[in-house]
Design an enzyme around this catalytic site. Structure first.
Site, PDB file in Angstrom:
ATOM      1  N   ALA A  66       0.863  -1.168   0.000  1.00 52.91           N
ATOM      2  CA  ALA A  66       0.000   0.000   0.000  1.00 52.91           C
ATOM      3  C   ALA A  66       0.909   1.232   0.000  1.00 52.91           C
ATOM      4  O   ALA A  66       2.068   1.160   0.433  1.00 52.91           O
ATOM      5  CB  ALA A  66      -0.874  -0.020   1.248  1.00 52.91           C
ATOM      6  N   GLY A 111       0.760  -5.073   0.900  1.00 52.47           N
ATOM      7  CA  GLY A 111      -0.419  -5.167   0.030  1.00 52.47           C
ATOM      8  C   GLY A 111      -0.117  -5.833  -1.300  1.00 52.47           C
ATOM      9  O   GLY A 111      -1.019  -6.383  -1.939  1.00 52.47           O
ATOM     10  N   GLU A 114      -0.321  -9.461  -0.597  1.00 52.22           N
ATOM     11  CA  GLU A 114      -1.752  -9.756  -0.407  1.00 52.22           C
ATOM     12  C   GLU A 114      -2.488  -9.787  -1.756  1.00 52.22           C
ATOM     13  O   GLU A 114      -3.382 -10.606  -1.968  1.00 52.22           O
ATOM     14  CB  GLU A 114      -2.374  -8.710   0.527  1.00 52.22           C
ATOM     15  CG  GLU A 114      -1.834  -8.827   1.951  1.00 52.22           C
ATOM     16  CD  GLU A 114      -2.292  -7.693   2.849  1.00 52.22           C
ATOM     17  OE1 GLU A 114      -1.976  -6.526   2.537  1.00 52.22           O
ATOM     18  OE2 GLU A 114      -2.976  -7.961   3.849  1.00 52.22           O
ATOM     19  N   GLU A 134       4.657  -5.194   7.139  1.00 50.31           N
ATOM     20  CA  GLU A 134       3.888  -4.152   7.838  1.00 50.31           C
ATOM     21  C   GLU A 134       4.365  -3.924   9.268  1.00 50.31           C
ATOM     22  O   GLU A 134       4.349  -2.799   9.771  1.00 50.31           O
ATOM     23  CB  GLU A 134       2.395  -4.524   7.865  1.00 50.31           C
ATOM     24  CG  GLU A 134       1.688  -4.392   6.529  1.00 50.31           C
ATOM     25  CD  GLU A 134       1.737  -5.653   5.678  1.00 50.31           C
ATOM     26  OE1 GLU A 134       2.550  -6.558   5.972  1.00 50.31           O
ATOM     27  OE2 GLU A 134       0.946  -5.741   4.722  1.00 50.31           O
TER      28      GLU A 134
HETATM   29  N1  CO8 Z   1       4.619   3.292  -0.658  1.00 52.58           N
HETATM   30  C1  CO8 Z   1       5.054   4.485  -1.139  1.00 52.58           C
HETATM   31  N2  CO8 Z   1       6.232   4.636  -1.749  1.00 52.58           N
HETATM   32  C2  CO8 Z   1       7.009   3.559  -1.886  1.00 52.58           C
HETATM   33  C3  CO8 Z   1       6.633   2.287  -1.432  1.00 52.58           C
HETATM   34  C4  CO8 Z   1       5.363   2.184  -0.778  1.00 52.58           C
HETATM   35  N3  CO8 Z   1       4.895   1.005  -0.309  1.00 52.58           N
HETATM   36  N4  CO8 Z   1       7.618   1.408  -1.700  1.00 52.58           N
HETATM   37  C5  CO8 Z   1       8.561   2.098  -2.333  1.00 52.58           C
HETATM   38  N5  CO8 Z   1       8.222   3.408  -2.455  1.00 52.58           N
HETATM   39  C6  CO8 Z   1       8.967   4.489  -3.081  1.00 52.58           C
HETATM   40  C7  CO8 Z   1      10.162   4.919  -2.253  1.00 52.58           C
HETATM   41  O1  CO8 Z   1       9.764   5.833  -1.243  1.00 52.58           O
HETATM   42  C8  CO8 Z   1      11.038   5.556  -3.310  1.00 52.58           C
HETATM   43  O2  CO8 Z   1      10.553   6.841  -3.585  1.00 52.58           O
HETATM   44  P1  CO8 Z   1      11.624   8.061  -3.832  1.00 52.58           P
HETATM   45  O3  CO8 Z   1      12.328   7.670  -5.114  1.00 52.58           O
HETATM   46  O4  CO8 Z   1      10.746   9.253  -3.988  1.00 52.58           O
HETATM   47  O5  CO8 Z   1      12.523   8.071  -2.662  1.00 52.58           O
HETATM   48  C9  CO8 Z   1      10.767   4.695  -4.555  1.00 52.58           C
HETATM   49  O6  CO8 Z   1       9.531   4.013  -4.295  1.00 52.58           O
HETATM   50  C10 CO8 Z   1      11.832   3.656  -4.801  1.00 52.58           C
HETATM   51  O7  CO8 Z   1      12.001   2.904  -3.604  1.00 52.58           O
HETATM   52  P2  CO8 Z   1      13.419   2.720  -2.874  1.00 52.58           P
HETATM   53  O8  CO8 Z   1      14.338   3.849  -3.204  1.00 52.58           O
HETATM   54  O9  CO8 Z   1      13.134   2.458  -1.428  1.00 52.58           O
HETATM   55  O10 CO8 Z   1      13.931   1.421  -3.625  1.00 52.58           O
HETATM   56  P3  CO8 Z   1      14.932   0.327  -3.045  1.00 52.58           P
HETATM   57  O11 CO8 Z   1      15.291  -0.535  -4.202  1.00 52.58           O
HETATM   58  O12 CO8 Z   1      16.034   0.970  -2.276  1.00 52.58           O
HETATM   59  O13 CO8 Z   1      14.058  -0.532  -1.990  1.00 52.58           O
HETATM   60  C11 CO8 Z   1      12.100  -1.707  -1.246  1.00 52.58           C
HETATM   61  C12 CO8 Z   1      12.984  -1.283  -2.452  1.00 52.58           C
HETATM   62  C13 CO8 Z   1      12.873  -2.679  -0.343  1.00 52.58           C
HETATM   63  C14 CO8 Z   1      10.853  -2.396  -1.788  1.00 52.58           C
HETATM   64  C15 CO8 Z   1      11.719  -0.457  -0.435  1.00 52.58           C
HETATM   65  O14 CO8 Z   1      11.203   0.545  -1.324  1.00 52.58           O
HETATM   66  C16 CO8 Z   1      10.677  -0.689   0.618  1.00 52.58           C
HETATM   67  O15 CO8 Z   1      10.977  -1.222   1.668  1.00 52.58           O
HETATM   68  N6  CO8 Z   1       9.404  -0.297   0.347  1.00 52.58           N
HETATM   69  C17 CO8 Z   1       8.320  -0.412   1.297  1.00 52.58           C
HETATM   70  C18 CO8 Z   1       7.818  -1.845   1.359  1.00 52.58           C
HETATM   71  C19 CO8 Z   1       6.749  -1.978   2.403  1.00 52.58           C
HETATM   72  O16 CO8 Z   1       6.950  -1.754   3.580  1.00 52.58           O
HETATM   73  N7  CO8 Z   1       5.535  -2.358   1.975  1.00 52.58           N
HETATM   74  C20 CO8 Z   1       4.410  -2.538   2.844  1.00 52.58           C
HETATM   75  C21 CO8 Z   1       3.624  -1.277   2.941  1.00 52.58           C
HETATM   76  S1  CO8 Z   1       2.341  -1.402   4.161  1.00 52.58           S
HETATM   77  C22 CO8 Z   1       1.121  -2.251   3.378  1.00 52.58           C
HETATM   78  O17 CO8 Z   1       1.255  -2.682   2.251  1.00 52.58           O
HETATM   79  C23 CO8 Z   1      -0.116  -2.441   4.158  1.00 52.58           C
HETATM   80  C24 CO8 Z   1      -1.204  -3.138   3.315  1.00 52.58           C
HETATM   81  C25 CO8 Z   1      -2.507  -3.189   4.087  1.00 52.58           C
HETATM   82  C26 CO8 Z   1      -3.116  -1.832   4.210  1.00 52.58           C
HETATM   83  C27 CO8 Z   1      -4.444  -1.941   4.863  1.00 52.58           C
HETATM   84  C28 CO8 Z   1      -5.233  -0.643   4.808  1.00 52.58           C
HETATM   85  C29 CO8 Z   1      -5.056   0.237   5.999  1.00 52.58           C
END
Ligand code: CO8
Length: 260
Positions: A66, A111, A114, A134
């Site tokens: 998400a 997400g 999921e 998460e």
């Molecule tokens: N949301 C928003 N932006 C994101 C997300 C995300 N989930 N994932 C990556 N991005 C963005 C980064 O902020 C970055 O943006 P910017 O270039 O502006 O800095 C861009 O994408 C590229 O990402 P990275 O530079 O971080 O790329 P890396 O190769 O270094 O890392 C990763 C890749 C490991 C995937 C890393 O981006 C990461 O850890 N992302 C988050 C993953 C995560 O935690 N996902 C779970 C989110 S919570 C969720 O999904 C809950 C679902 C249920 C919700 C229920 C409703 C309430």
């Protein structure tokens, strides 16, 4: 029908949805969820489409979860509504009545994992990473991950993945049953299209009932689910495709299914 955050393509009986926000690794925001809902309903109504492929734009990510920008500012009531909305969209995918193949071309986190689990089948690139991180955001899965993950991989492994938040690689995902196949990253879409073509040639009513019997049956007591299966079996026995499939076998030829 136009979309800003995804691409919907049709090629004969196969449709492909590509989540298209590569700058944020295809994270799902509210608009993407809504567009996904509209695309899925459109494909459900389209009788010409027999199989759907779902993937993410770019080479790095299927869906990285998400959108954390939206999660960071959510309120308790908003969070609940958000979770329910996502669960509804993923339910539509799980119960589309046609196979949905997730082509997991990279990160499938939170997400994203999921979403892949709501699909009927999952093909992963050997570079893919799947997980429910998460917990590291002080959150928990909210698009039914706490329910689908233990059903797919068992309670113990699901608990470990959700409580540690550590992602797993494609080979481990294959080993525990989280994905069906692992292929070299460059071949993930080809493999998905080949499988889709194979499924598209099958009898669609029987396929719809199999998906339905598994999904609904897993929520019922065993004996009740068997009754339900028998009812669907009776219905499938009324189709032209059943007559064609059995006749073709006896005549030692390949069946041609029409979907009737
Ligand atoms: N949301 C928003 N932006 C994101 C997300 C995300 N989930 N994932 C990556 N991005 C963005 C980064 O902020 C970055 O943006 P910017 O270039 O502006 O800095 C861009 O994408 C590229 O990402 P990275 O530079 O971080 O790329 P890396 O190769 O270094 O890392 C990763 C890749 C490991 C995937 C890393 O981006 C990461 O850890 N992302 C988050 C993953 C995560 O935690 N996902 C779970 C989110 S919570 C969720 O999904 C809950 C679902 C249920 C919700 C229920 C409703 C309430």
């Amino acid at each position: 029908m136009t979309f800003d955050t995804l691409v919907l393509e049709r090629d004969g009986a196969i449709a492909a949805i590509t989540i298209n926000r590569p700058k944020v690794l295809n994270a799902l925001n509210a608009q993407t969820l809504d567009e996904l809902r509209r695309a899925v309903l459109d494909l459900q109504r389209d009788a010409a489409i027999r199989v759907v492929i779902l993937t993410g734009a770019g080479e790095k990510s299927f869906v990285a979860g998400a959108d954390i920008n939206e999660l960071a500012v959510q309120t308790p009531t908003g969070g609940r509504e958000h979770a329910l909305t996502g669960q509804h969209v993923f339910d539509l995918i799980e119960n589309l009545g046609k196979p949905v193949i997730a082509a997991v071309n990279g990160y499938a986190l939170g997400g994203g994992c999921e979403l892949a689990m709501a699909c009927t089948l999952r093909i992963a690139a050997d570079t893919a990473k799947l997980g429910q991180p998460e917990i590291s955001l002080g959150l928990m899965p909210g698009y039914a991950g706490t329910q689908r993950l233990p059903r797919l991989v068992g309670k113990g492994k699901a608990m470990e993945m959700m409580l540690t938040g550590a992602p797993i690689g494609a080979d481990e995902a294959l080993r525990i049953g989280l994905v069906n196949r692992v292929v070299p990253a460059a071949e993930v879409m080809t493999e998905a299209r080949n499988l889709a073509a194979q499924l598209a040639a099958s009898a669609p009513v029987a396929m719809r009932y199999i998906i339905n019997a598994v999904n609904k049956g897993m929520e019922m007591p065993f004996a009740e689910a068997c009754q339900y299966e028998a009812t669907l079996f009776g219905l499938v026995a009324s189709t032209d495709d059943m007559r064609e499939g059995t006749k073709a076998f006896l005549e030692k030829r390949k069946a041609t299914f029409t979907g009737r």
